[in-house]
Motif scaffolding. Structure first.
Motif, PDB file in Angstrom:
ATOM      1  N   ASN A  83      -2.453  10.255  10.430  1.00  0.00           N
ATOM      2  CA  ASN A  83      -1.875  11.181   9.111  1.00  0.00           C
ATOM      3  C   ASN A  83      -1.172  10.419   7.968  1.00  0.00           C
ATOM      4  OD1 ASN A  83       0.246  10.790  10.633  1.00  0.00           O
ATOM      5  ND2 ASN A  83       0.744  12.892  10.796  1.00  0.00           N
ATOM      6  N   GLU A  84      -1.288   9.039   8.044  1.00  0.00           N
ATOM      7  CA  GLU A  84      -0.756   8.296   6.898  1.00  0.00           C
ATOM      8  C   GLU A  84      -1.908   7.463   6.161  1.00  0.00           C
ATOM      9  OE1 GLU A  84       2.233   5.802   8.664  1.00  0.00           O
ATOM     10  OE2 GLU A  84       3.275   7.358   9.675  1.00  0.00           O
ATOM     11  N   GLY A  85      -1.635   7.111   5.038  1.00  0.00           N
ATOM     12  CA  GLY A  85      -2.238   5.886   4.250  1.00  0.00           C
ATOM     13  C   GLY A  85      -1.573   4.490   4.370  1.00  0.00           C
ATOM     14  N   LEU A  89       0.189   9.703   1.348  1.00  0.00           N
ATOM     15  CA  LEU A  89      -1.097   9.065   1.100  1.00  0.00           C
ATOM     16  C   LEU A  89      -2.298   9.781   1.872  1.00  0.00           C
ATOM     17  CD1 LEU A  89       0.220   5.308   0.770  1.00  0.00           C
ATOM     18  CD2 LEU A  89      -0.210   7.223  -1.305  1.00  0.00           C
ATOM     19  N   CYS A  90      -2.054  10.344   2.712  1.00  0.00           N
ATOM     20  CA  CYS A  90      -3.063  11.111   3.648  1.00  0.00           C
ATOM     21  C   CYS A  90      -3.828  12.269   3.129  1.00  0.00           C
ATOM     22  CB  CYS A  90      -2.503  11.736   5.071  1.00  0.00           C
ATOM     23  SG  CYS A  90      -3.749  12.338   6.046  1.00  0.00           S
ATOM     24  N   ILE A  91      -5.267  12.112   3.008  1.00  0.00           N
ATOM     25  CA  ILE A  91      -5.852  13.443   2.420  1.00  0.00           C
ATOM     26  C   ILE A  91      -6.403  14.281   3.503  1.00  0.00           C
ATOM     27  CG2 ILE A  91      -8.005  13.608   1.140  1.00  0.00           C
ATOM     28  CD1 ILE A  91      -7.655  10.866   0.142  1.00  0.00           C
ATOM     29  N   SER A  92      -7.051  13.787   4.479  1.00  0.00           N
ATOM     30  CA  SER A  92      -7.438  14.664   5.533  1.00  0.00           C
ATOM     31  C   SER A  92      -7.364  13.829   6.973  1.00  0.00           C
ATOM     32  CB  SER A  92      -8.639  15.319   5.580  1.00  0.00           C
ATOM     33  OG  SER A  92      -9.543  14.185   5.870  1.00  0.00           O
ATOM     34  N   PRO A  93      -6.325  14.033   7.954  1.00  0.00           N
ATOM     35  CA  PRO A  93      -5.872  13.454   9.068  1.00  0.00           C
ATOM     36  C   PRO A  93      -7.179  12.682   9.662  1.00  0.00           C
ATOM     37  CG  PRO A  93      -4.712  15.349   8.948  1.00  0.00           C
ATOM     38  CD  PRO A  93      -5.554  15.619   7.815  1.00  0.00           C
ATOM     39  N   ARG A  94      -7.010  11.617  10.153  1.00  0.00           N
ATOM     40  CA  ARG A  94      -8.125  10.622  10.870  1.00  0.00           C
ATOM     41  C   ARG A  94      -9.444  10.418   9.960  1.00  0.00           C
ATOM     42  NH1 ARG A  94      -6.098  14.126  14.400  1.00  0.00           N
ATOM     43  NH2 ARG A  94      -8.049  15.550  14.170  1.00  0.00           N
ATOM     44  N   GLU A  95      -9.409  10.984   8.918  1.00  0.00           N
ATOM     45  CA  GLU A  95     -10.872  10.952   8.021  1.00  0.00           C
ATOM     46  C   GLU A  95     -10.479  10.236   6.663  1.00  0.00           C
ATOM     47  OE1 GLU A  95     -12.150  14.925   7.865  1.00  0.00           O
ATOM     48  OE2 GLU A  95     -13.035  14.907   9.862  1.00  0.00           O
ATOM     49  N   LYS A 107      -4.037  -0.680  -7.028  1.00  0.00           N
ATOM     50  CA  LYS A 107      -5.236   0.075  -7.072  1.00  0.00           C
ATOM     51  C   LYS A 107      -5.210   1.063  -5.802  1.00  0.00           C
ATOM     52  CE  LYS A 107      -8.551  -2.020  -9.790  1.00  0.00           C
ATOM     53  NZ  LYS A 107      -9.135  -3.594 -10.127  1.00  0.00           N
ATOM     54  N   ALA A 108      -5.361   2.394  -6.147  1.00  0.00           N
ATOM     55  CA  ALA A 108      -5.472   3.372  -5.183  1.00  0.00           C
ATOM     56  C   ALA A 108      -7.233   3.585  -4.802  1.00  0.00           C
ATOM     57  CB  ALA A 108      -4.969   4.677  -5.406  1.00  0.00           C
ATOM     58  N   GLU A 109      -7.597   3.239  -3.648  1.00  0.00           N
ATOM     59  CA  GLU A 109      -8.775   3.596  -3.011  1.00  0.00           C
ATOM     60  C   GLU A 109      -8.964   4.263  -1.876  1.00  0.00           C
ATOM     61  OE1 GLU A 109     -11.147  -0.040  -3.149  1.00  0.00           O
ATOM     62  OE2 GLU A 109     -10.539  -0.742  -5.052  1.00  0.00           O
ATOM     63  N   MET A 110      -9.964   5.191  -1.814  1.00  0.00           N
ATOM     64  CA  MET A 110     -10.016   5.989  -0.452  1.00  0.00           C
ATOM     65  C   MET A 110     -10.515   5.166   0.797  1.00  0.00           C
ATOM     66  SD  MET A 110     -11.702   9.821  -1.115  1.00  0.00           S
ATOM     67  CE  MET A 110     -10.946  10.117  -2.304  1.00  0.00           C
ATOM     68  N   GLY A 111      -9.952   5.304   1.634  1.00  0.00           N
ATOM     69  CA  GLY A 111     -10.301   4.698   2.821  1.00  0.00           C
ATOM     70  C   GLY A 111      -9.931   5.584   4.296  1.00  0.00           C
ATOM     71  N   THR A 112     -10.101   4.916   5.411  1.00  0.00           N
ATOM     72  CA  THR A 112      -9.913   5.899   6.588  1.00  0.00           C
ATOM     73  C   THR A 112      -8.492   5.416   7.179  1.00  0.00           C
ATOM     74  OG1 THR A 112     -12.067   5.276   6.987  1.00  0.00           O
ATOM     75  CG2 THR A 112     -11.075   6.247   8.657  1.00  0.00           C
ATOM     76  N   PRO A 113      -7.795   6.271   7.679  1.00  0.00           N
ATOM     77  CA  PRO A 113      -6.412   6.130   8.300  1.00  0.00           C
ATOM     78  C   PRO A 113      -6.685   5.420   9.422  1.00  0.00           C
ATOM     79  CG  PRO A 113      -6.653   8.352   7.918  1.00  0.00           C
ATOM     80  CD  PRO A 113      -8.051   7.653   7.508  1.00  0.00           C
ATOM     81  N   LYS A 114      -5.314   4.412   9.597  1.00  0.00           N
ATOM     82  CA  LYS A 114      -5.484   3.619  10.686  1.00  0.00           C
ATOM     83  C   LYS A 114      -5.479   4.538  12.159  1.00  0.00           C
ATOM     84  CE  LYS A 114      -3.636  -0.642   8.544  1.00  0.00           C
ATOM     85  NZ  LYS A 114      -2.735  -1.407   8.341  1.00  0.00           N
ATOM     86  N   LEU A 115      -5.923   3.816  13.254  1.00  0.00           N
ATOM     87  CA  LEU A 115      -6.209   4.661  14.448  1.00  0.00           C
ATOM     88  C   LEU A 115      -4.714   5.139  14.890  1.00  0.00           C
ATOM     89  CD1 LEU A 115      -8.942   2.855  16.484  1.00  0.00           C
ATOM     90  CD2 LEU A 115      -8.988   5.288  15.652  1.00  0.00           C
ATOM     91  N   GLU A 116      -3.634   3.986  14.766  1.00  0.00           N
ATOM     92  CA  GLU A 116      -2.573   4.545  15.587  1.00  0.00           C
ATOM     93  C   GLU A 116      -1.642   5.424  14.631  1.00  0.00           C
ATOM     94  OE1 GLU A 116      -2.167   0.714  13.556  1.00  0.00           O
ATOM     95  OE2 GLU A 116      -3.409   1.559  14.619  1.00  0.00           O
ATOM     96  N   LYS A 117      -2.050   5.481  13.275  1.00  0.00           N
ATOM     97  CA  LYS A 117      -1.387   6.395  12.414  1.00  0.00           C
ATOM     98  C   LYS A 117      -2.395   7.364  11.738  1.00  0.00           C
ATOM     99  CE  LYS A 117       2.263   2.937  11.805  1.00  0.00           C
ATOM    100  NZ  LYS A 117       2.518   1.740  10.958  1.00  0.00           N
TER     101      LYS A 117
END
Length: 286
Positions: A70-72, A119-125, A58-68
């Motif tokens: 620009n990645e999902g 998988l990144c939509i907008s970096p850090r967000e 299942k693909a759900e929207m979330g927040t990227p991890k602090l150390e990465k």
């Protein structure tokens, strides 16, 4: 009398012949079906002997991890409750579920397995998080290989909606999902490894062991292999020991067998997809 039977059993492996007539490097037929669960972004079911695995993504929207930033990322959940879980090294189902999840994290923790930047939509967000649910319907030997095949097939089948980030004058961002159901991102699974488990029995080692074969093996090596035959990680399982020479031989076998497994799986996945919804179940290898 028990030990006599054991000697006979061990002896048959020296001749490169197994109880079911396979050679040491032969898999049984693997049945793969994708797109089997509605309301998921991707799914697959794999049957190998008596082992039956269902995977939903299942693909759900979330927040990227602090150390990465620009990645999902992927999250794994393993449910053993539906199946009669074998006493896996003397531990119950919960432990087995954790062990499988940890193994999957290890495989996918590799930079090259899946391109997480897609998988990144907008970096850090905002990013996509892929929740991968593994359901063990039946455990009948060679569990890890079957699970890795099912996960790869489900990720191949996964479609993630395309989104656009719209920014207004004040700088606040709005995310717009594409209306077109066919306008989606697909993951490249080219570099996703599969696990090849090699069971040492006597002086030989076999792939795709049955439950009976697993019962007379004291040590196994789980080798994570890519389609190019590159080993990305490995793990020893079982109470017995493995000498360096055996480990080297097992790795070489794993690479060889892994390349064939990947090629067969890839062709089945593409073939099945081209057939569309009216397709029959397709098996490969065996």
């Amino acid at each position: 009398s028990g030990s006599m039977g054991e000697v006979g059993k061990r002896h048959s492996y020296i001749e490169d012949l197994r109880v079911d007539g396979r050679g040491c490097e032969d898999y049984r037929c693997v049945e793969v079906e994708t797109d089997v669960v509605s309301n998921t972004s991707g799914s697959a079911r794999v049957k190998l002997g008596h082992t039956d695995i269902l995977v939903g993504v299942k693909a759900e929207m979330g927040t990227p991890k602090l150390e990465k930033p620009n990645e999902g990322y992927l999250e794994f959940f393993v449910d053993c409750s539906a199946s009669a879980t074998p006493e896996f090294e003397g531990r119950g189902g919960d432990d087995l579920g954790t062990e499988i999840a940890n193994t999957l994290y290890r495989i996918f923790n590799n930079k090259s397995s899946v391109d997480l930047k897609t998988l990144c939509i907008s970096p850090r967000e905002h990013c996509w998080v892929l929740y991968v649910d593994v359901l063990l319907l039946e455990c009948g030997g060679n569990l890890f290989d079957a699970i890795s095949i099912a996960v790869k097939a489900a990720l191949f089948n996964t479609r993630i909606p395309r989104v656009r980030v719209l920014e207004d004058e004040e700088g606040s961002k709005d995310i717009e999902l594409s209306d077109d159901p066919y306008d989606c991102i697909r993951l490249s699974v080219e570099n996703v490894p599969c696990i090849i488990t090699l069971c040492k029995i006597g002086y030989r080692h076999v792939v795709d062991a049955t439950l009976q074969e697993e019962a007379c093996s004291l040590a196994s090596l789980l080798v994570s292999v890519t389609s190019k035959g590159v080993v990305t990680c490995m793990r020893k399982v079982g109470k017995g020991s493995l000498d360096p020479e055996s480990i080297f031989e097992m790795m070489e076998t794993g690479k060889r067998v892994g390349k064939v497994l990947h090629a067969s799986l890839q062709s089945v996945l593409h073939k099945e997809e081209s057939l569309g919804p009216k397709r029959q179940k397709v098996g490969f290898l065996g």
